[in-house]
Design an enzyme around this catalytic site. Sequence first.
Site, mmCIF file in Angstrom:
data_model
loop_
_atom_site.group_PDB
_atom_site.id
_atom_site.type_symbol
_atom_site.label_atom_id
_atom_site.label_comp_id
_atom_site.label_asym_id
_atom_site.label_seq_id
_atom_site.Cartn_x
_atom_site.Cartn_y
_atom_site.Cartn_z
ATOM 1 N N ARG A 58 0.838 -1.205 0.000
ATOM 2 C CA ARG A 58 0.000 0.000 0.000
ATOM 3 C C ARG A 58 0.868 1.247 0.000
ATOM 4 O O ARG A 58 2.062 1.185 0.237
ATOM 5 C CB ARG A 58 -0.867 0.010 1.240
ATOM 6 C CG ARG A 58 -1.956 -1.005 1.170
ATOM 7 C CD ARG A 58 -2.952 -0.786 2.299
ATOM 8 N NE ARG A 58 -3.567 -2.072 2.600
ATOM 9 C CZ ARG A 58 -3.259 -2.804 3.658
ATOM 10 N NH1 ARG A 58 -2.390 -2.382 4.533
ATOM 11 N NH2 ARG A 58 -3.848 -3.964 3.857
ATOM 12 N N HIS A 256 8.466 -24.677 14.043
ATOM 13 C CA HIS A 256 9.910 -24.887 14.215
ATOM 14 C C HIS A 256 10.241 -26.154 15.004
ATOM 15 O O HIS A 256 11.069 -26.961 14.615
ATOM 16 C CB HIS A 256 10.544 -23.690 14.931
ATOM 17 C CG HIS A 256 10.224 -22.374 14.300
ATOM 18 N ND1 HIS A 256 10.046 -22.221 12.948
ATOM 19 C CD2 HIS A 256 10.052 -21.131 14.824
ATOM 20 C CE1 HIS A 256 9.788 -20.952 12.677
ATOM 21 N NE2 HIS A 256 9.778 -20.271 13.797
#
Length: 508
Positions: A58, A256
């Site tokens: 944006r 993870h």
Amino acid sequence: MATSRAGLQKSTRMADPCALVIFGAKGDLTKRKLVPALINLARQQLLPEGFAVIGFGRGDMTAESFRKRLRDEMEEYTGGNLEAELWQWMEKRIHWVSGSFDEKEAYTALRTVLVHVDEKHGTGGNAIFYLATAPSYFAPVVEGLHGANLIAQDNGWRRVVVEKPFGRDLDSARALNERLRCFLDEKQIYRIDHYLGKETVQNILVFRFANGMFEPIWNRRYVDHVQITVVETLGVEKRGGYYETSGALRDMVPNHIFQLISLVAMEPPISFDADAVRDEQSKVIRAIRPMSPTEVLSRTVRGQYGAGVAGGVTLPDYRAEERVSSNSTTETYVAMKLEIDNWRWKDVPFYLRVGKALPKRRTEIVVKFRRPPLSLFRETEVDTLNRNLLVLGIQPDEGIQLSFGAKVPGATMRIGTVNMSFTYSEHFEVAPATGYERLLYEAMLGDQTLFQRADMVEAGWRVVSPVLEQWQAEPPHSFPNYAAGSWGPKQADELLAQDGQYWHEPDK
Ligand code: BG6
């Protein structure tokens, strides 16, 4: 698509020509990881001439202002050591598209820019769309791309890299997978987990499967238990807004930690092709036994930090951090005991702990072996001996350490613990890396070995969701329950003590 290439061989092949489109390009990830990783790849001459980066975001940015902003950020990142020639090479390949993620015209503009960069740089019509956005935009961006016919692979390949978090529980992860698959083939989806970009994480497979001596003892007969520690000194920093919706469990465990567990515990794959490796990882994650509500109470520990000094930095109560609620029940620490229901690991506990504001930054996997079957040294001080330990140091001290007993010189029979250690930096020249180099490079080559497949993600949430549900049903009453700079709540020690164990102290 080159999915059959052996994913774990270090290749010097140049990446395929392509445009890398970064959604959310003004965010932190672009400057901290993605562009530095691209620079490192360019320095190693792994990026082709036919390469371009397109920032999508944006605001009234232009290609020119985006380049300038990145140059300033990279100067800072490299401490002023960015080679001018390298940056010039990169800079002329950087482009920009302004727009919001739900704006149809922005995708039409992107299509025009993709055609332009192909003509200018020769990207071969190939594109990677990297979703470095808030998770709520993952599906809308893919729909936007589909709407502008940017996903069809009629003229070059198209791949989508999805950042974490992938869902916030099993149902939302499933729903997101389903939505993405309305528009994309699984072979086009690259769910990224930056732990798989770490050299030492990839080394787990080499350690286990390129050596003949460890695999025969890598099972319930010889291994007593496994500990996985992922701790950091940092508090929540400026990420309070995100962290309040996540907490330590969602932030680290299904992604993870489960990647680490899967690499440590998987069966040998039949080859190192992407699906052969991921089939075995997926199988072992599916074998982790989900906990019943009572087990959640006895096998998990959650904590939240209170004020203290961690890593030399004074931290306030977590509840006093920016954008954190003053009565937050979000956990910043998790410990738990998991069990893997398969032949290799039956009755071998996997203990894990993850936390912020702890005394050290350290990620390590500790394999603790059983005692010898017969105690020949009963008359000696053998009982005070530690058992054989294998420590795989993932970060920051990357290496492998094996501890065993040896006779202390002298007339009496005394046994002491000694270590054999290997340190990465002493043996290899380690190039500066963010951990994203390998992942970006593999995505450009179309190798999905180091990316999570839909079934792996869902298998992870299947284990974590019951814990989240039980925790939500019983909010914690005693937060904060550990001081920043301490090793976490005392219940985490009790969790191991009830099995007659204790946590390995990192660097010991
Ligand atoms: C991120 C988490 O995925 O991993 C962070 O969102 C965490 O909260 C980070 O700090 C840890 O990564 P590393 O590479 O520093 O171990």
